[in-house]
Design a protein around this motif. Structure first.
Motif, short mmCIF file in Angstrom:
data_model
loop_
_atom_site.label_atom_id
_atom_site.label_comp_id
_atom_site.label_asym_id
_atom_site.label_seq_id
_atom_site.Cartn_x
_atom_site.Cartn_y
_atom_site.Cartn_z
N THR A 159 6.82 17.50 47.56
CA THR A 159 7.48 18.50 46.71
C THR A 159 8.46 17.88 45.72
OG1 THR A 159 9.29 18.86 48.29
CG2 THR A 159 7.30 20.18 48.57
N GLU A 160 8.55 16.56 45.69
CA GLU A 160 9.51 15.89 44.82
C GLU A 160 9.23 16.20 43.34
OE1 GLU A 160 12.75 13.59 43.72
OE2 GLU A 160 12.14 14.21 45.72
N GLY A 161 10.22 16.75 42.65
CA GLY A 161 10.11 17.01 41.22
C GLY A 161 9.24 18.19 40.84
N LEU A 162 8.85 19.01 41.81
CA LEU A 162 7.97 20.14 41.51
C LEU A 162 8.76 21.43 41.36
CD1 LEU A 162 4.96 19.51 43.93
CD2 LEU A 162 5.30 18.66 41.61
N ALA A 163 8.22 22.34 40.56
CA ALA A 163 8.83 23.65 40.38
C ALA A 163 8.75 24.44 41.69
CB ALA A 163 8.10 24.42 39.27
N PRO A 164 9.70 25.37 41.92
CA PRO A 164 9.72 26.15 43.17
C PRO A 164 8.39 26.83 43.51
CG PRO A 164 11.74 26.51 41.94
CD PRO A 164 10.86 25.69 41.05
N VAL A 170 2.38 24.17 47.85
CA VAL A 170 2.17 23.00 48.71
C VAL A 170 2.39 23.38 50.18
CG1 VAL A 170 3.08 20.72 49.33
CG2 VAL A 170 2.70 21.30 46.93
N GLY A 171 3.43 24.19 50.44
CA GLY A 171 3.67 24.64 51.80
C GLY A 171 2.50 25.43 52.37
N GLN A 172 1.93 26.31 51.56
CA GLN A 172 0.76 27.08 51.99
C GLN A 172 -0.43 26.16 52.25
OE1 GLN A 172 0.06 30.09 49.00
NE2 GLN A 172 2.20 30.73 49.02
N TYR A 173 -0.58 25.18 51.39
CA TYR A 173 -1.66 24.20 51.51
C TYR A 173 -1.56 23.48 52.85
CZ TYR A 173 -3.87 19.66 50.47
OH TYR A 173 -4.61 18.50 50.52
N LEU A 174 -0.36 23.04 53.24
CA LEU A 174 -0.19 22.31 54.49
C LEU A 174 -0.51 23.20 55.69
CD1 LEU A 174 3.06 20.27 53.71
CD2 LEU A 174 0.68 19.55 53.54
#
Length: 206
Positions: A159-164, A170-174
């Protein structure tokens, strides 16, 4: 599945990890937290055979310390580095092709799966990866790793440098990976996302 015991790691004469021990069980998400310089990324590199180490690293009961990185990858460990490492002059689709390790064999993941998970990548599948946004490159790196059909995915600072909004994606993806039966070792600084999606959270203090 993954067991690390009394792991020490070195960059030249610099002693970076001092006796790190933990396990990752099948089908769980383990978050590894800590401030910059605490050794989180070095732990990931140690598992993948990218730094000098002492101690014990076992994968499904097999000792892998000292094995070459490509051998570790072929055993079923996928690694998503924090600098993403895409191939900028190749298209999105070509980057995904390079992630495949089991051509001709059944895999849990296909190109269609990747494009269904991240429709933006489907829209840009013929675009050179170097012109993608940071969030799109992160999606591509994660998907390229999945194309190798790993059983464990080590993800360093996704999540480094990514928009909220992208962070939420990404959280959903994991969580999707977990539903597919994969284990995840998540190296992260953002406490909120780590605590929300992980089964266990480990903190490196020094």
């Amino acid at each position: 599945m993954l067991k690390i015991d009394k792991l020490h790691a070195f960059y030249g004469k610099s002693h970076v990890l001092h006796g790190v021990s933990f396990e990752v069980q099948p089908g769980e998400i383990v978050a590894l937290l800590g401030r910059n310089g605490s050794g989180r990324s070095t732990t990931a590199k140690a598992i993948m055979g990218l730094v000098d180490c002492e101690g014990e690293i076992s994968w499904k009961g097999q000792k892998i310390l000292g094995r070459k990185t490509f051998e570790i990858a072929h055993l079923g460990i996928g690694y998503v580095p924090e600098n993403r490492d895409i191939f900028p002059k190749l298209t999105v689709h070509q980057n995904l092709m390079l992630g495949q390790k089991s051509v001709g064999k059944p895999s849990r993941w296909s190109f269609d799966d990747m494009y269904a998970m991240f429709p933006r990548l489907k829209e840009r599948q013929h675009t050179e990866a170097g012109v993608l946004s940071g969030g799109e490159q992160q999606m591509l790196t994660l998907c390229r790793t999945l194309m190798g059909d790993p059983d464990l995915v080590i993800i360093d600072e996704p999540t480094e440098g990514l928009a909220p909004k992208i962070v939420e994606l990404v959280g959903q993806y994991l969580q999707t990976l977990k539903q597919k039966g994969l284990s995840v070792l998540l190296i992260e600084q953002k406490l909120t996302i780590a605590m929300r999606i992980s089964d266990r959270t480990l903190v490196m203090g020094h």
